[in-house]
Design a protein around this motif. Structure first.
Motif, short mmCIF file in Angstrom:
data_model
loop_
_atom_site.label_atom_id
_atom_site.label_comp_id
_atom_site.label_asym_id
_atom_site.label_seq_id
_atom_site.Cartn_x
_atom_site.Cartn_y
_atom_site.Cartn_z
N ARG A 1 0.84 -1.21 0.00
CA ARG A 1 0.00 0.00 0.00
C ARG A 1 0.86 1.25 0.00
O ARG A 1 0.58 2.23 -0.71
CB ARG A 1 -0.93 0.00 1.22
N LEU A 2 1.93 1.23 0.81
CA LEU A 2 2.80 2.41 0.91
C LEU A 2 3.51 2.67 -0.41
O LEU A 2 3.60 3.81 -0.87
CB LEU A 2 3.81 2.21 2.04
N ARG A 3 4.01 1.63 -1.03
CA ARG A 3 4.69 1.80 -2.32
C ARG A 3 3.74 2.35 -3.37
O ARG A 3 4.11 3.22 -4.16
CB ARG A 3 5.28 0.45 -2.78
N GLU A 4 2.53 1.84 -3.41
CA GLU A 4 1.55 2.32 -4.38
C GLU A 4 1.23 3.79 -4.15
O GLU A 4 1.15 4.57 -5.11
CB GLU A 4 0.28 1.48 -4.29
N SER A 5 1.06 4.18 -2.88
CA SER A 5 0.70 5.57 -2.59
C SER A 5 1.86 6.52 -2.92
O SER A 5 1.63 7.62 -3.44
CB SER A 5 0.30 5.72 -1.12
N VAL A 6 3.09 6.08 -2.65
CA VAL A 6 4.26 6.91 -2.95
C VAL A 6 4.41 7.11 -4.45
O VAL A 6 4.63 8.22 -4.94
CB VAL A 6 5.53 6.30 -2.34
N LEU A 7 4.28 6.03 -5.21
CA LEU A 7 4.42 6.13 -6.67
C LEU A 7 3.28 6.94 -7.27
O LEU A 7 3.47 7.67 -8.25
CB LEU A 7 4.47 4.74 -7.29
N GLU A 8 2.09 6.83 -6.68
CA GLU A 8 0.96 7.62 -7.18
C GLU A 8 1.19 9.11 -6.93
O GLU A 8 0.93 9.95 -7.79
CB GLU A 8 -0.34 7.17 -6.49
N GLU A 9 1.71 9.43 -5.74
CA GLU A 9 1.94 10.83 -5.40
C GLU A 9 3.10 11.42 -6.20
O GLU A 9 3.03 12.58 -6.64
CB GLU A 9 2.24 10.97 -3.90
N TYR A 10 4.16 10.65 -6.40
CA TYR A 10 5.38 11.21 -6.99
C TYR A 10 5.63 10.77 -8.43
O TYR A 10 6.72 11.03 -8.96
CB TYR A 10 6.59 10.79 -6.13
N GLY A 11 4.68 10.11 -9.05
CA GLY A 11 4.91 9.60 -10.40
C GLY A 11 5.42 10.65 -11.36
O GLY A 11 6.45 10.46 -12.04
N GLU A 12 4.77 11.79 -11.43
CA GLU A 12 5.19 12.85 -12.34
C GLU A 12 6.53 13.44 -11.92
O GLU A 12 7.40 13.70 -12.76
CB GLU A 12 4.13 13.95 -12.39
N ALA A 13 6.71 13.63 -10.62
CA ALA A 13 7.97 14.20 -10.12
C ALA A 13 9.14 13.27 -10.38
O ALA A 13 10.26 13.72 -10.67
CB ALA A 13 7.85 14.50 -8.63
N LEU A 14 8.92 11.96 -10.28
CA LEU A 14 9.98 11.00 -10.57
C LEU A 14 10.40 11.08 -12.04
O LEU A 14 11.58 11.00 -12.37
CB LEU A 14 9.52 9.58 -10.23
N ALA A 15 9.41 11.24 -12.92
CA ALA A 15 9.72 11.35 -14.35
C ALA A 15 10.53 12.61 -14.63
O ALA A 15 11.48 12.59 -15.42
CB ALA A 15 8.42 11.35 -15.16
N VAL A 16 10.17 13.72 -13.98
CA VAL A 16 10.90 14.98 -14.17
C VAL A 16 12.33 14.84 -13.65
O VAL A 16 13.30 15.26 -14.31
CB VAL A 16 10.17 16.13 -13.46
N CYS A 17 12.47 14.25 -12.48
CA CYS A 17 13.80 14.06 -11.88
C CYS A 17 14.66 13.15 -12.77
O CYS A 17 15.83 13.44 -13.01
CB CYS A 17 13.66 13.46 -10.49
N ALA A 18 14.08 12.07 -13.26
CA ALA A 18 14.82 11.14 -14.11
C ALA A 18 15.27 11.81 -15.40
O ALA A 18 16.38 11.56 -15.88
CB ALA A 18 13.97 9.91 -14.42
N ALA A 19 14.43 12.68 -15.95
CA ALA A 19 14.80 13.40 -17.18
C ALA A 19 16.00 14.31 -16.91
O ALA A 19 16.92 14.40 -17.74
CB ALA A 19 13.62 14.22 -17.69
N ARG A 20 16.02 14.96 -15.75
CA ARG A 20 17.16 15.81 -15.40
C ARG A 20 18.41 14.98 -15.14
O ARG A 20 19.53 15.39 -15.50
CB ARG A 20 16.81 16.67 -14.19
N MET A 21 18.25 13.82 -14.52
CA MET A 21 19.39 12.94 -14.30
C MET A 21 19.94 12.44 -15.64
O MET A 21 21.16 12.38 -15.83
CB MET A 21 18.98 11.77 -13.41
#
Length: 226
Positions: free
Chosen positions: A38-58
């Motif tokens: 449940r925690l993993r799903e909620s974290v990925l749901e909340e940060y999905g877009e932010a993770l994509a932005v961060c990965a693009a910058r990386m």
């Protein structure tokens, strides 16, 4: 009960049976597995877009010759080594990328701790190795480790991309200007359990790795198509 009887009650007459003990273990394991899912799903749901932005910058940083430096304390130091190994040696799953865990050189860590103080063990290494365009990734369950905060500040001063993984409410990391004004990236696992935080952080950095690899591959395909 003696100490041994408390540890292993099923071995002693009158204590709970082995079947009852194993039933408790199975129930506890199932509850923990459900909690982390449940925690993993909620974290990925909340940060999905932010993770994509961060990965693009990386990905942009790696394409420009940048390197990844990871660091953390205790169990998070092991996770920092796992992150560096994942990026540096992904096997057949992706391309190797330059990454170094700042927790692995015992001589450097102990020398800095002994001669100056533990709060500088990562900042001093970034001062020596870091350059504009590199990436600094800090892992903490509390977000309050002084040596991580010092390192993130040093990285920001040097023009590095900073990424923080924290738990609880983010601690001091969440108050750092580079994170609070959106210039850099902070991912907070909203839990008070150190174990659940670290498990969810594993999901976060694996997602960052996968998205970074995808960005690099897509950029190559786009260049070939032009």
């Amino acid at each position: 009960m003696t100490g041994m009887q408390q540890l292993y009650p099923f071995l002693y007459a009158g204590g709970p049976g082995l079947d009852a003990l194993m039933a408790d273990v199975r129930r506890s394991t199932a509850e923990k597995a459900a909690d982390i899912a449940r925690l993993r799903e909620s974290v990925l749901e909340e940060y999905g877009e932010a993770l994509a932005v961060c990965a693009a910058r990386m990905a942009d940083a790696f394409r420009a010759g940048g390197r990844l430096f990871t660091f953390g304390n205790g169990g998070s130091s092991t996770d920092a080594q796992d992150v560096a190994a994942l990026f540096l040696n992904p096997g057949d799953a992706g391309r190797p990328l330059p990454a170094l865990a700042l927790t692995t050189d015992v001589a450097v860590v102990t020398a800095l701790s002994n001669d100056i103080g533990f709060e500088v063990v990562f900042a001093r290494q970034l001062a020596a190795f870091g350059r504009p365009g590199d990436i600094a990734l800090a892992l903490s369950t509390s977000g309050n480790s002084d040596n991580l905060i010092a390192a993130l500040r040093e990285a920001a001063r040097r023009g590095m991309l900073t990424v923080g993984l924290a738990g609880y409410t983010g601690g001091q990391m969440a108050e750092e200007p580079a994170f609070s004004d959106g210039r850099h990236h902070l991912f907070v696992v909203p839990s008070s359990s150190v174990h659940r935080i670290q498990e969810a952080q594993t999901t976060i950095y694996h997602a960052l790795w996968e998205l970074t690899q995808r960005e690099l591959t897509q950029a190559e395909l786009d260049r070939e198509a032009r």
